[in-house]
Design a protein around this motif. Structure first.
Motif, short mmCIF file in Angstrom:
data_model
loop_
_atom_site.label_atom_id
_atom_site.label_comp_id
_atom_site.label_asym_id
_atom_site.label_seq_id
_atom_site.Cartn_x
_atom_site.Cartn_y
_atom_site.Cartn_z
N VAL A 28 0.84 -1.20 0.00
CA VAL A 28 0.00 0.00 0.00
C VAL A 28 0.87 1.25 0.00
CG1 VAL A 28 -1.66 1.32 1.37
CG2 VAL A 28 -2.01 -1.11 1.02
N ALA A 31 2.43 1.67 -3.41
CA ALA A 31 1.44 2.17 -4.36
C ALA A 31 1.15 3.65 -4.13
CB ALA A 31 0.15 1.35 -4.24
N GLU A 32 1.12 4.09 -2.87
CA GLU A 32 0.92 5.51 -2.57
C GLU A 32 2.06 6.35 -3.11
OE1 GLU A 32 0.44 5.76 1.66
OE2 GLU A 32 -1.62 4.99 1.60
N ALA A 124 -5.91 8.08 -5.88
CA ALA A 124 -5.02 8.18 -4.73
C ALA A 124 -5.82 8.44 -3.45
CB ALA A 124 -3.99 9.28 -4.94
N LEU A 127 -7.14 5.21 -2.38
CA LEU A 127 -6.06 4.38 -1.83
C LEU A 127 -5.67 4.84 -0.43
CD1 LEU A 127 -3.98 2.10 -2.30
CD2 LEU A 127 -2.48 3.84 -3.27
N TYR A 130 -8.37 3.84 1.97
CA TYR A 130 -8.25 2.42 2.28
C TYR A 130 -7.14 2.19 3.31
CZ TYR A 130 -6.84 -2.46 1.80
OH TYR A 130 -6.48 -3.75 2.06
N ASP A 131 -6.01 2.87 3.14
CA ASP A 131 -4.91 2.75 4.09
C ASP A 131 -5.34 3.22 5.47
OD1 ASP A 131 -2.38 2.22 5.06
OD2 ASP A 131 -1.48 4.05 4.25
#
Length: 156
Positions: A28, A31-32, A124, A127, A130-131
């Protein structure tokens, strides 16, 4: 003669990087970092460069937390509550990306790079949200498993 099985610090760093990226949190964060870099490129190519600050700040913070968690520095520097700091980072990142991305998508007529940055920014924001959600669940589960000490009064 030199020992061939001896490992270099660079090899140790690469193995820890590879093993950390394979974890959920490492993937994660990676990906960020990547999506923030793509947004940085899109906003840099746009006529309006004012939205670069969000992408730069969030990418730098994600890199810092990636390095801290990869090298397990969070266990050494216990003066900072790293889990709560990461939750605040991810929550603020999600909010900022969603707000600036909506502004860019709605007002970006005629500027394709700005619209592309806005679309990637919406992704983003999802994402980062989600994190933040997974961090919140980790905090919640760790609190439920920790029992408070109980002291029974003694009758004498």
């Amino acid at each position: 003669m030199a020992d061939i099985t001896e490992t270099t610090p660079a090899a140790n760093c690469m193995t820890s990087l590879e093993s950390y990226v394979r974890t959920r949190k490492g993937a994660v964060l990676a990906a960020e970092i990547l999506i923030s870099f793509v947004i940085l490129i899109c906003y840099g190519a746009s006529r309006y460069g004012g939205y670069l600050a969000v992408a730069i700040c969030e990418m730098v913070f994600a890199i810092i937390f990636f390095v801290v968690f990869m090298n397990e520095l969070d266990k050494e520097f216990q003066g900072v509550n790293w889990i709560w700091s990461d939750l605040i980072r991810a929550g603020i990142g999600a909010a900022l990306y969603l707000i600036t991305s909506l502004i860019c998508v709605i007002g970006g007529a005629g500027d394709g790079a700005r619209i592309a940055g806005g679309v990637f920014g919406l992704l983003a924001g999802i994402l980062f949200a989600y994190d933040a959600y997974t961090i919140f669940l980790d905090i919640k589960s760790s609190r439920q498993h920790t029992a408070a000490p109980t002291v029974l009064p003694s009758i004498v």
